[in-house]
Motif scaffolding. Structure first.
Motif, PDB file in Angstrom:
ATOM      1  N   ALA A 182     126.350  78.922  72.987  1.00  0.00           N
ATOM      2  CA  ALA A 182     125.779  79.515  71.768  1.00  0.00           C
ATOM      3  C   ALA A 182     125.324  78.499  71.011  1.00  0.00           C
ATOM      4  CB  ALA A 182     126.956  79.804  71.012  1.00  0.00           C
ATOM      5  N   LEU A 183     125.514  77.133  71.135  1.00  0.00           N
ATOM      6  CA  LEU A 183     125.004  75.966  70.374  1.00  0.00           C
ATOM      7  C   LEU A 183     123.363  75.967  70.861  1.00  0.00           C
ATOM      8  CD1 LEU A 183     125.344  73.821  67.938  1.00  0.00           C
ATOM      9  CD2 LEU A 183     125.842  72.438  69.695  1.00  0.00           C
ATOM     10  N   GLU A 184     123.269  75.798  72.267  1.00  0.00           N
ATOM     11  CA  GLU A 184     121.715  75.777  72.790  1.00  0.00           C
ATOM     12  C   GLU A 184     121.135  76.984  72.294  1.00  0.00           C
ATOM     13  OE1 GLU A 184     122.961  73.520  76.897  1.00  0.00           O
ATOM     14  OE2 GLU A 184     122.788  75.395  76.857  1.00  0.00           O
ATOM     15  N   TYR A 185     121.633  78.148  72.219  1.00  0.00           N
ATOM     16  CA  TYR A 185     120.713  79.062  71.774  1.00  0.00           C
ATOM     17  C   TYR A 185     120.405  79.017  70.497  1.00  0.00           C
ATOM     18  CZ  TYR A 185     119.601  84.108  70.405  1.00  0.00           C
ATOM     19  OH  TYR A 185     118.984  84.892  69.752  1.00  0.00           O
ATOM     20  N   ALA A 186     121.214  78.553  69.677  1.00  0.00           N
ATOM     21  CA  ALA A 186     121.005  78.704  68.040  1.00  0.00           C
ATOM     22  C   ALA A 186     119.891  77.149  67.665  1.00  0.00           C
ATOM     23  CB  ALA A 186     122.201  78.227  67.289  1.00  0.00           C
ATOM     24  N   LEU A 187     120.006  76.112  68.543  1.00  0.00           N
ATOM     25  CA  LEU A 187     119.064  75.298  68.552  1.00  0.00           C
ATOM     26  C   LEU A 187     117.581  75.572  68.949  1.00  0.00           C
ATOM     27  CD1 LEU A 187     120.965  72.154  69.558  1.00  0.00           C
ATOM     28  CD2 LEU A 187     120.064  72.476  67.137  1.00  0.00           C
ATOM     29  N   ALA A 188     117.605  76.369  70.086  1.00  0.00           N
ATOM     30  CA  ALA A 188     116.361  76.926  70.684  1.00  0.00           C
ATOM     31  C   ALA A 188     115.413  77.744  69.553  1.00  0.00           C
ATOM     32  CB  ALA A 188     116.520  77.519  71.987  1.00  0.00           C
ATOM     33  N   ASN A 189     116.168  78.545  68.713  1.00  0.00           N
ATOM     34  CA  ASN A 189     115.503  79.516  67.851  1.00  0.00           C
ATOM     35  C   ASN A 189     115.847  79.566  66.715  1.00  0.00           C
ATOM     36  OD1 ASN A 189     115.071  82.059  70.053  1.00  0.00           O
ATOM     37  ND2 ASN A 189     116.718  81.184  70.590  1.00  0.00           N
ATOM     38  N   PHE A 190     116.495  78.490  66.046  1.00  0.00           N
ATOM     39  CA  PHE A 190     116.745  78.159  64.595  1.00  0.00           C
ATOM     40  C   PHE A 190     116.292  76.668  64.456  1.00  0.00           C
ATOM     41  CE2 PHE A 190     119.360  81.952  65.667  1.00  0.00           C
ATOM     42  CZ  PHE A 190     118.671  82.929  64.889  1.00  0.00           C
ATOM     43  N   LYS A 191     116.187  76.529  62.844  1.00  0.00           N
ATOM     44  CA  LYS A 191     115.666  75.109  62.571  1.00  0.00           C
ATOM     45  C   LYS A 191     117.053  74.331  62.015  1.00  0.00           C
ATOM     46  CE  LYS A 191     112.630  76.247  59.759  1.00  0.00           C
ATOM     47  NZ  LYS A 191     111.493  76.313  58.571  1.00  0.00           N
ATOM     48  N   HIS A 192     117.759  74.806  60.934  1.00  0.00           N
ATOM     49  CA  HIS A 192     118.553  74.091  60.438  1.00  0.00           C
ATOM     50  C   HIS A 192     120.083  74.793  61.084  1.00  0.00           C
ATOM     51  CE1 HIS A 192     120.676  72.914  56.246  1.00  0.00           C
ATOM     52  NE2 HIS A 192     121.170  72.237  57.363  1.00  0.00           N
ATOM     53  N   VAL A 193     120.665  73.985  61.646  1.00  0.00           N
ATOM     54  CA  VAL A 193     121.912  74.451  62.486  1.00  0.00           C
ATOM     55  C   VAL A 193     122.934  73.644  62.017  1.00  0.00           C
ATOM     56  CG1 VAL A 193     122.837  75.016  64.767  1.00  0.00           C
ATOM     57  CG2 VAL A 193     120.504  75.372  64.612  1.00  0.00           C
ATOM     58  N   VAL A 194     124.160  74.218  61.764  1.00  0.00           N
ATOM     59  CA  VAL A 194     125.354  73.584  61.440  1.00  0.00           C
ATOM     60  C   VAL A 194     126.249  74.036  62.170  1.00  0.00           C
ATOM     61  CG1 VAL A 194     126.978  72.921  59.445  1.00  0.00           C
ATOM     62  CG2 VAL A 194     124.351  72.991  59.151  1.00  0.00           C
ATOM     63  N   ALA A 195     127.289  73.182  62.820  1.00  0.00           N
ATOM     64  CA  ALA A 195     128.529  73.648  63.626  1.00  0.00           C
ATOM     65  C   ALA A 195     129.817  73.799  62.682  1.00  0.00           C
ATOM     66  CB  ALA A 195     128.621  72.755  64.797  1.00  0.00           C
ATOM     67  N   VAL A 196     130.735  74.698  62.954  1.00  0.00           N
ATOM     68  CA  VAL A 196     131.782  74.599  62.031  1.00  0.00           C
ATOM     69  C   VAL A 196     132.962  74.788  62.790  1.00  0.00           C
ATOM     70  CG1 VAL A 196     132.825  75.970  60.037  1.00  0.00           C
ATOM     71  CG2 VAL A 196     130.444  75.949  60.157  1.00  0.00           C
ATOM     72  N   SER A 197     134.037  74.012  62.709  1.00  0.00           N
ATOM     73  CA  SER A 197     135.146  74.004  63.490  1.00  0.00           C
ATOM     74  C   SER A 197     136.321  74.082  62.304  1.00  0.00           C
ATOM     75  CB  SER A 197     135.349  72.838  64.306  1.00  0.00           C
ATOM     76  OG  SER A 197     136.616  72.917  65.150  1.00  0.00           O
ATOM     77  N   VAL A 198     137.435  74.781  62.507  1.00  0.00           N
ATOM     78  CA  VAL A 198     138.453  75.109  61.893  1.00  0.00           C
ATOM     79  C   VAL A 198     139.705  74.425  62.828  1.00  0.00           C
ATOM     80  CG1 VAL A 198     140.238  76.496  60.613  1.00  0.00           C
ATOM     81  CG2 VAL A 198     137.660  76.974  60.820  1.00  0.00           C
ATOM     82  N   VAL A 199     140.360  73.421  62.043  1.00  0.00           N
ATOM     83  CA  VAL A 199     141.847  72.880  62.751  1.00  0.00           C
ATOM     84  C   VAL A 199     142.776  73.213  61.955  1.00  0.00           C
ATOM     85  CG1 VAL A 199     140.246  70.992  63.652  1.00  0.00           C
ATOM     86  CG2 VAL A 199     141.395  70.439  61.477  1.00  0.00           C
ATOM     87  N   SER A 200     143.971  73.244  62.697  1.00  0.00           N
ATOM     88  CA  SER A 200     145.399  73.411  62.007  1.00  0.00           C
ATOM     89  C   SER A 200     146.335  72.733  62.689  1.00  0.00           C
ATOM     90  CB  SER A 200     145.683  74.939  61.908  1.00  0.00           C
ATOM     91  OG  SER A 200     145.651  75.435  62.904  1.00  0.00           O
ATOM     92  N   GLY A 201     147.387  72.775  62.181  1.00  0.00           N
ATOM     93  CA  GLY A 201     148.621  72.094  62.717  1.00  0.00           C
ATOM     94  C   GLY A 201     150.002  72.176  61.849  1.00  0.00           C
ATOM     95  N   ASN A 202     151.100  71.861  62.728  1.00  0.00           N
ATOM     96  CA  ASN A 202     152.211  71.966  61.774  1.00  0.00           C
ATOM     97  C   ASN A 202     152.685  71.165  60.654  1.00  0.00           C
ATOM     98  OD1 ASN A 202     153.045  74.081  63.713  1.00  0.00           O
ATOM     99  ND2 ASN A 202     153.864  72.845  65.181  1.00  0.00           N
ATOM    100  N   SER A 203     151.820  70.030  60.609  1.00  0.00           N
ATOM    101  CA  SER A 203     151.768  69.000  59.646  1.00  0.00           C
ATOM    102  C   SER A 203     150.579  68.322  59.328  1.00  0.00           C
ATOM    103  CB  SER A 203     152.926  67.655  60.080  1.00  0.00           C
ATOM    104  OG  SER A 203     152.418  67.039  61.369  1.00  0.00           O
TER     105      SER A 203
END
Length: 693
Positions: free
Chosen positions: A572-593
C-alpha cells in the motif's frame, strides 16, 4: 497438475456455452482489449488468467461458482438481449390479451362470489328457489351497472393513453393535471393494488383448483409461494416470452366461460321449468334488502374491474403505434370482460347458485351444467384448471404493469433509480423481483386468504379509478375541446360510481384491513416526496460552479495506516508513493502499561528505519486500545489544515485464501474505511494484497 488444467478447461467450456467471446487458443498469454480474459486478468491483481489458474488460486474456484450461477441464470432466463432487439420484445393486441388482461378477466371468477357474499345474509336458510333467484336478481342488477361503469372507464383510460403515451395511467394524469399529492397517492394505491393482485390472484387460483386436486387444497400456502416464483421467472424471461406462455391459457379460459354460457342457455331452453327469472315484484318483496346493503354488494362486485388500468400504465410495451394498439386492446378487454361477467352472474341467477366459501361459483356452475361423473366431470376439471390458470396468470398483469409504473416514477425522481433500468431481457428485472418479495410477504402474512386480502384490494383499486376520472374531468373542462361537455359528464358519472365504491369499501371494511391502505398511502406519499427531495439535493450538491478555477496543483496529504511493516502495508505504501506527493504513514500502538507502549513504538520505528522509505512516520499511543478510533481522531486533526477533498487515506488490506480464514482476523481496515466514507468525506482507497496460501 491435471486437476488444475481440467478445471481451467471446464471454465473455458462454460464460457463457450454461455456464448462469451473467449479465445480458443488457451495457451495465449495476451488478452484482447475488452475481452472476458482481460477482465479476469484484472481480478487476479494483474496476473494473467492462465498463470493464476496454474498457480491454483482459490479465485478460480470462486469464478467457477460464479460461472455456474450465470449458467443457471441463462438456462432460466435466457441469453441477454441487445438494446436494438427491443422491437422483438414488444407485443401486439393478440399477445396483449395474455399479458395485460388476465387480471381483469380473472376477476369475473370471484366478482360474483363477492357480491353473493353480501347477499348471503338475505338468502338465509331458505331453500325456495324462486326466492333465491329474486335475491340474486340484485346481483344481476349490480352486474349491469358495473358493465356500464366498465365502458365509462374505457372512455377515461382511452383518453389517458392518448395524452400519456409513455405510460403511468392514473399516476401520470394525477401528477400533471391535479397536483403532486393526487399523482403520488394514485401511484401509492396502484402499487398496493398491484402487489395485492399477485397475492389475491394466485390465492384465488389455488382455491379454484383445491376442490378437484385435494393435495393442493391441503398445502395452499406452499402452492402459492411456488406459483409466485414460477411466474416471476417467466416474467424475467421477457414480456414477449411470457405472452407466448400465457396466450393459450387466456383464450382457453375465455372459451370455457363462453361454453358455460352457451350450455346454460341451451339447458334453459330445454327445461324452462327448472329456471326462475326474477321479477320486479319478487325483488321488491325481498326482506332485509336495503340501499346500503346493495351498495356494499355493488362495491364488492366492482372487483371485476380490477386490472382495467394496467393497459394505460404499460403503453410503451406495445408495438408501434403504441397508443393505438393499447386503445384497441383496452376496448377488446372491456367487451370481453363484460360478456364473461354477464355469463357468470346470469348463470348463477338462473340456477339459484349461492355463495359457498369452499366451492367458487364457476365450479358450482360447471358441476350443475356438466355433472360430476364421466365426461361431465372431465369438462368440470378443465373449467376448474382453466380458472386456476387465469387467476394465477392474472398476477402477470401486475408483473408487467407495476415495474413499468415504478420506472415512470423513477424517471420523475419519486422512486430509486435502480427501478428505472431494464435488465438482460429488456424488462424491469429489479422491479419484478421487488414486487415478488412484497407479494410473498403479503401472501404469507395473510395466509393466502382471498377474503382477508380483498378489503385492501378494493380501496386501493377504486381510489385509483377515482383519481383517473377526476383528472379527466379537470383536463376536459380546462381544455374545452370538441364535445367536451359530454365527455366531462361521462367522466363525472364514472367518478361518482368509483368514488362511491371506494368510500363504501373504506367504511364497511375498515376494521377488516382497509385501514391498512388508508394509513399506508399517506406514508408512501411522504416517502416518495422525500426520495424526490433527496435527488434534488444531490443534483444541487453535485452541480459544479464553473466560476471556480481548476487547481490541479493543490496542497494535499495522503495517509497510510500501518499496523506493522509487512508485505501488505509496504504494498500500500508503494502505491501511495507512486501516485501521490505528500505521503505520511500512521501507526497506532497500545499496551498494558506505558512501558509496553514505548517498547512497541521503538519496535515499529526500528523496522521503519530499516525500510528507509523516506516517508515520515507518525506513531500514536492508544490508551483505550482502539486503533480505528485513534486514526479517525488523527484524520479529524488534519481536517483543521486541509479540506476533506485534499485528504486521501490509503488503507492496506490482505485477502485470505479460504472463506473461513476471514473469521480469524479483525476488521479494523473495513471499519476505518466505512467510518471515513460515511462521516468525513475524505477520499479512501483500499489496496488489496492476496495471500497465496
Amino acid at each position: 497438475m491435471r486437476r488444475r488444467s481440467d478445471k481451467l478447461s471446464g471454465i473455458v467450456k462454460a464460457f463457450r456455452f454461455l456464448d462469451i467471446d473467449f479465445d480458443s487458443n488457451v495457451e495465449k498469454k495476451s488478452f484482447p482489449q475488452g475481452s472476458i480474459r482481460s477482465t479476469l486478468s484484472l481480478c487476479f491483481a494483474g496476473k494473467p488468467f492462465l498463470n493464476a489458474a496454474s498457480a491454483g488460486y482459490s479465485t478460480i474456484d470462486i469464478w467457477g461458482i460464479c460461472i455456474l450461477a450465470t449458467t443457471l441464470k441463462r438456462l432460466l432466463i435466457g441469453r441477454p438481449l441487445k438494446t436494438r432487439e427491443s422491437g422483438h420484445s414488444k407485443i401486439g393486441v393478440l399477445k396483449g390479451m395474455a399479458v395485460m388482461t388476465p387480471d381483469a378477466l380473472s376477476s369475473v371468477a370471484y366478482a360474483t362470489d363477492q357480491m353473493e357474499l353480501i347477499l348471503a345474509s338475505v338468502v338465509g336458510a331458505t331453500s325456495a328457489k324462486a326466492y333465491i333467484s329474486d335475491v340474486l336478481g340484485f346481483s344481476m342488477l349490480g352486474t349491469f351497472i358495473i358493465v356500464a361503469l366498465a365502458f365509462l372507464l374505457y372512455l377515461a383510460y382511452r383518453g389517458i393513453i392518448h395524452e400519456y403515451p409513455r405510460g403511468g395511467g392514473a399516476y401520470a394524469i394525477g401528477l400533471h393535471d391535479l397536483g403532486k399529492f393526487w399523482g403520488l397517492s394514485a401511484a401509492s394505491t396502484l402499487i398496493v393494488g398491484y402487489t395485492l393482485t399477485v397475492a389475491v390472484s394466485i390465492a384465488a387460483g389455488i382455491d379454484a383448483i383445491g376442490p378437484v386436486v385435494p393435495f393442493i387444497g391441503h398445502h395452499k400456502l406452499l402452492a402459492n409461494v411456488i406459483l409466485t416464483l414460477i411466474i416471476m421467472v417467466i416474467n424475467l424471461r421477457g414480456t414477449s416470452e411470457s405472452a407466448n406462455v400465457f396466450v393459450p391459457f387466456t383464450y382457453i379460459f375465455i372459451g370455457c366461460i363462453i361454453a358455460l354460457g352457451v350450455t346454460a342457455v341451451v339447458r334453459a331452453i330445454q327445461n324452462p321449468a327448472a329456471i326462475h327469472v326474477p321479477s320486479l315484484a319478487g325483488m321488491h318483496a325481498v326482506q332485509g334488502m336495503s340501499l346500503f346493503l346493495f351498495l356494499r354488494m355493488f362495491a364488492n362486485g366492482c372487483s371485476a374491474l380490477t386490472g382495467v388500468e394496467a393497459v394505460s400504465n404499460s403503453v410503451p410495451i406495445f408495438k408501434a403505434p403504441s397508443p393505438l394498439r393499447a386503445q384497441r386492446l383496452l376496448l377488446t378487454l372491456v367487451i370481453t370482460l363484460s360478456l364473461l361477467f354477464l355469463i357468470v352472474s346470469g348463470t348463477a341467477m338462473l340456477h339459484g347458485l349461492t355463495y359457498n366459501p369452499d366451492v367458487p361459483l364457476i365450479n358450482q356452475e360447471s358441476m350443475v351444467l356438466f355433472g360430476t361423473h364421466g365426461l361431465g366431470y372431465i369438462i368440470t376439471v378443465i373449467i376448474s384448471v382453466s380458472t386456476m390458470c387465469i387467476l394465477a396468470i392474472a398476477a402477470n398483469t401486475a408483473f408487467t404493469g407495476c415495474p413499468a409504473l415504478w420506472s415512470s416514477m423513477a424517471r420523475d425522481g419519486f422512486m430509486p433509480r435502480w427501478l428505472l433500468h431494464k435488465g438482460d431481457r429488456l424488462v424491469y428485472s429489479n422491479g419484478i423481483v421487488f414486487l415478488t418479495l412484497i407479494s410473498l410477504a403479503l401472501t404469507i402474512g395473510f395466509h393466502a386468504r382471498v377474503n382477508e386480502l380483498m378489503p385492501l384490494y378494493g380501496v386501493s383499486v377504486f381510489y385509483t379509478f377515482s383519481v383517473s376520472q377526476l383528472g379527466m374531468v379537470v383536463r376536459t373542462i380546462r381544455r374545452r375541446e370538441g364535445k367536451w361537455l359530454t365527455r366531462a359528464i361521462g367522466s363525472a358519472c364514472g367518478l361518482a360510481l368509483t368514488a362511491g365504491a371506494c368510500l363504501i369499501f373504506g367504511i364497511t371494511r375498515f376494521t377488516s384491513g382497509a385501514w391498512l391502505v388508508i394509513v399506508c398511502v399517506p406514508l408512501m406519499v411522504i416517502t416518495f416526496s422525500k426520495i424526490q427531495r433527496h435527488y434534488q439535493q444531490v443534483r444541487e450538491d453535485l452541480k459544479y460552479d464553473f466560476s471556480r478555477p481548476l487547481k490541479p496543483d493543490r496542497d494535499t496529504i495522503t495517509l497510510v495506516p500501518i499496523a506493522s511493516i509487512n508485505k501488505s502495508s509496504v504494498h500500500a505504501l508503494e502505491y501511495a508513493l507512486a501516485n501521490f506527493k505528500h505521503v505520511v504513514a500512521v501507526s497506532v500502538v497500545s499496551g498494558n502499561s506505558p512501558e509496553e507502549e514505548l517498547e512497541a513504538e521503538k519496535k515499529i520505528r526500528a523496522q521503519w528505519d530499516k525500510l528507509n522509505a523516506g516517508v515520515r512516520l507518525v506513531v500514536i499511543h492508544s490508551q483505550y486500545r482502539s486503533v480505528a478510533r485513534r486514526i479517525q481522531r488523527f484524520v479529524e486533526l488534519e481536517l483543521d489544515f486541509y479540506d476533506p477533498e485534499d485528504i486521501t487515506v490509503v488503507v492496506p488490506q490482505f485477502i485470505t485464501k479460504r472463506w473461513w480464514h476471514k473469521l480469524l482476523h479483525n476488521k479494523t481496515g473495513s471499519v476505518l474505511m466505512a467510518w471515513l466514507v460515511l462521516n468525513k468525506s475524505v477520499k479512501v482507497l483500499a489496496v488489496p494484497y492476496r495471500l497465496p496460501r
